[in-house]
Scaffold this motif. Structure first.
Motif, short mmCIF file in Angstrom:
data_model
loop_
_atom_site.label_atom_id
_atom_site.label_comp_id
_atom_site.label_asym_id
_atom_site.label_seq_id
_atom_site.Cartn_x
_atom_site.Cartn_y
_atom_site.Cartn_z
N PHE A 6 0.85 -1.19 0.00
CA PHE A 6 0.00 0.00 0.00
C PHE A 6 0.89 1.23 0.00
N LYS A 7 0.58 2.18 -0.85
CA LYS A 7 1.27 3.46 -0.86
C LYS A 7 0.25 4.52 -0.47
N VAL A 8 0.54 5.22 0.61
CA VAL A 8 -0.40 6.22 1.14
C VAL A 8 0.34 7.53 1.37
N PRO A 9 -0.38 8.64 1.36
CA PRO A 9 0.27 9.92 1.65
C PRO A 9 0.89 9.89 3.05
N GLU A 10 2.04 10.54 3.16
CA GLU A 10 2.75 10.63 4.44
C GLU A 10 1.81 11.19 5.51
N ARG A 11 1.79 10.54 6.67
CA ARG A 11 0.99 10.94 7.84
C ARG A 11 -0.52 10.83 7.61
N ALA A 12 -0.94 10.12 6.56
CA ALA A 12 -2.38 9.99 6.30
C ALA A 12 -3.03 8.97 7.24
N LEU A 13 -2.25 8.01 7.72
CA LEU A 13 -2.78 6.96 8.60
C LEU A 13 -2.06 7.01 9.94
N SER A 14 -2.83 6.78 10.98
CA SER A 14 -2.22 6.66 12.31
C SER A 14 -1.60 5.27 12.45
N ALA A 15 -0.81 5.08 13.50
CA ALA A 15 -0.22 3.77 13.75
C ALA A 15 -1.31 2.71 13.91
N GLY A 16 -2.40 3.05 14.58
CA GLY A 16 -3.51 2.12 14.76
C GLY A 16 -4.19 1.77 13.44
N TYR A 53 3.30 12.22 -5.54
CA TYR A 53 2.44 11.33 -6.29
C TYR A 53 1.41 12.17 -7.05
N GLY A 54 0.84 11.58 -8.06
CA GLY A 54 -0.16 12.31 -8.84
C GLY A 54 -0.89 11.37 -9.80
N ARG A 55 -1.85 11.94 -10.48
CA ARG A 55 -2.65 11.20 -11.46
C ARG A 55 -3.07 12.18 -12.54
N ALA A 56 -3.05 11.73 -13.77
CA ALA A 56 -3.50 12.54 -14.91
C ALA A 56 -2.81 13.90 -14.93
N ASP A 57 -1.50 13.88 -14.68
CA ASP A 57 -0.67 15.08 -14.72
C ASP A 57 -0.99 16.08 -13.61
N GLU A 58 -1.66 15.61 -12.55
CA GLU A 58 -1.98 16.47 -11.41
C GLU A 58 -1.23 15.97 -10.18
N VAL A 59 -0.43 16.83 -9.56
CA VAL A 59 0.32 16.47 -8.36
C VAL A 59 -0.60 16.66 -7.16
N PHE A 60 -0.67 15.63 -6.33
CA PHE A 60 -1.53 15.68 -5.15
C PHE A 60 -0.75 16.14 -3.93
N THR A 61 -1.39 16.97 -3.14
CA THR A 61 -0.87 17.36 -1.83
C THR A 61 -2.03 17.33 -0.85
N ILE A 62 -1.72 17.08 0.41
CA ILE A 62 -2.75 17.08 1.44
C ILE A 62 -3.07 18.53 1.78
N PRO A 63 -4.34 18.93 1.73
CA PRO A 63 -4.70 20.30 2.07
C PRO A 63 -4.22 20.67 3.47
N GLY A 64 -3.74 21.88 3.63
CA GLY A 64 -3.18 22.33 4.91
C GLY A 64 -4.16 22.34 6.05
N ASP A 65 -5.47 22.39 5.76
CA ASP A 65 -6.45 22.47 6.82
C ASP A 65 -6.87 21.09 7.34
N LEU A 66 -6.33 20.01 6.76
CA LEU A 66 -6.64 18.67 7.24
C LEU A 66 -5.65 18.29 8.33
N PRO A 67 -6.14 17.75 9.44
CA PRO A 67 -5.22 17.35 10.50
C PRO A 67 -4.45 16.08 10.09
N ALA A 68 -3.21 16.00 10.48
CA ALA A 68 -2.41 14.80 10.23
C ALA A 68 -2.88 13.71 11.18
N ALA A 69 -2.74 12.46 10.76
CA ALA A 69 -3.09 11.33 11.62
C ALA A 69 -2.18 11.31 12.83
#
Length: 70
Positions: A6-16, A53-69
């Motif tokens: 599984f490849k996930v955005p950094e800090r998207a998932l907690s340890a649990g 990471y990205g898709r269809a020539d779009e680079v994805f970033t986690i929005p700044g207003d979302l809390p990290a896991a």
């Protein structure tokens, strides 16, 4: 040996959440292939740096207003 990667955005998932993903993936392989695969099942969770990471020539970033896991 069953293997899931599984490849996930950094800090998207907690340890649990990572632990839960590992348990559920292992259970899925056991359900599909039988209990003999449990000791040989490998689950790898890779965290991809934000913007790496990205898709269809779009680079994805986690929005700044979302809390990290946590």
């Amino acid at each position: 040996m069953p293997f899931a990667n599984f490849k996930v955005p950094e800090r998207a998932l907690s340890a649990g959440q990572k632990e839960d993903l590992i348990h559920k993936t292992t259970a899925l392989f056991v359900e599909m292939f039988g209990g003999g695969v449990r000791p040989y099942t490998m689950v790898l969770i890779e965290e991809v740096v934000d913007g790496g990471y990205g898709r269809a020539d779009e680079v994805f970033t986690i929005p700044g207003d979302l809390p990290a896991a946590s």
